[in-house]
Design an enzyme around this catalytic site. Sequence first.
Site, PDB file in Angstrom:
ATOM      1  N   ALA A  25       3.653   6.860  -1.635  1.00 43.63           N
ATOM      2  CA  ALA A  25       4.799   7.463  -2.325  1.00 43.63           C
ATOM      3  C   ALA A  25       4.353   8.263  -3.539  1.00 43.63           C
ATOM      4  CB  ALA A  25       5.789   6.372  -2.733  1.00 43.63           C
ATOM      5  N   VAL A  30       0.840  -1.200   0.000  1.00 43.94           N
ATOM      6  CA  VAL A  30       0.000   0.000   0.000  1.00 43.94           C
ATOM      7  C   VAL A  30       0.880   1.257   0.000  1.00 43.94           C
ATOM      8  CG1 VAL A  30      -0.204   0.151   2.517  1.00 43.94           C
ATOM      9  CG2 VAL A  30      -2.042   1.052   1.074  1.00 43.94           C
ATOM     10  N   LYS A  31       2.126   1.129   0.420  1.00 41.72           N
ATOM     11  CA  LYS A  31       3.039   2.277   0.478  1.00 41.72           C
ATOM     12  C   LYS A  31       3.347   2.839  -0.908  1.00 41.72           C
ATOM     13  CE  LYS A  31       3.354   2.233   4.936  1.00 41.72           C
ATOM     14  NZ  LYS A  31       4.421   2.578   5.818  1.00 41.72           N
ATOM     15  N   ASP A  32       3.095   2.062  -1.970  1.00 48.45           N
ATOM     16  CA  ASP A  32       3.240   2.595  -3.331  1.00 48.45           C
ATOM     17  C   ASP A  32       2.287   3.765  -3.530  1.00 48.45           C
ATOM     18  OD1 ASP A  32       4.903   0.440  -3.635  1.00 48.45           O
ATOM     19  OD2 ASP A  32       3.695  -0.568  -5.155  1.00 48.45           O
TER      20      ASP A  32
END
Length: 141
Positions: free
Chosen positions: A53, A48-50
């Site tokens: 970012a 989910v950090k994509d």
Amino acid sequence: MSQPKIANSILDLIGNTPLVRLSSKITGDSCRAEIICKMESANPGNSVKDRIALSMVTHAEERGEISPGKTTLVEPTSGNTGIGLAMVAASKGYKLILTMPGMSCVCAFVSDVEFIFFTSAFVPAVSISMVQILDFRVHEY
């Protein structure tokens, strides 16, 4: 037969992750629930950090605070946020500096890696093939 959808950029693959209905139902005396899971591992960086970012960089660009080729992004991270930022930065043309306590698989997304360590006891566990492919520099303080 239909042609597969081909993305123009790896960034086009971030988001719109599939939903999966779990076959088991939660039931109780006064409760019945259906559980739907969002499969964020379907993002290109498997996290989910994509999304985070891409959102951070895109919103800063929209506000005129950063621009590719002029801005160096700096982020303290040793995990998935750094991997997502490395992917976004590489795709959009930003230089990225990640400060992290150790090695990370962020190397898969960048072409110029610089390791800075604050102890002379650390020896980077980098294979010869990675050293040949990437431009590694190691500094100790």
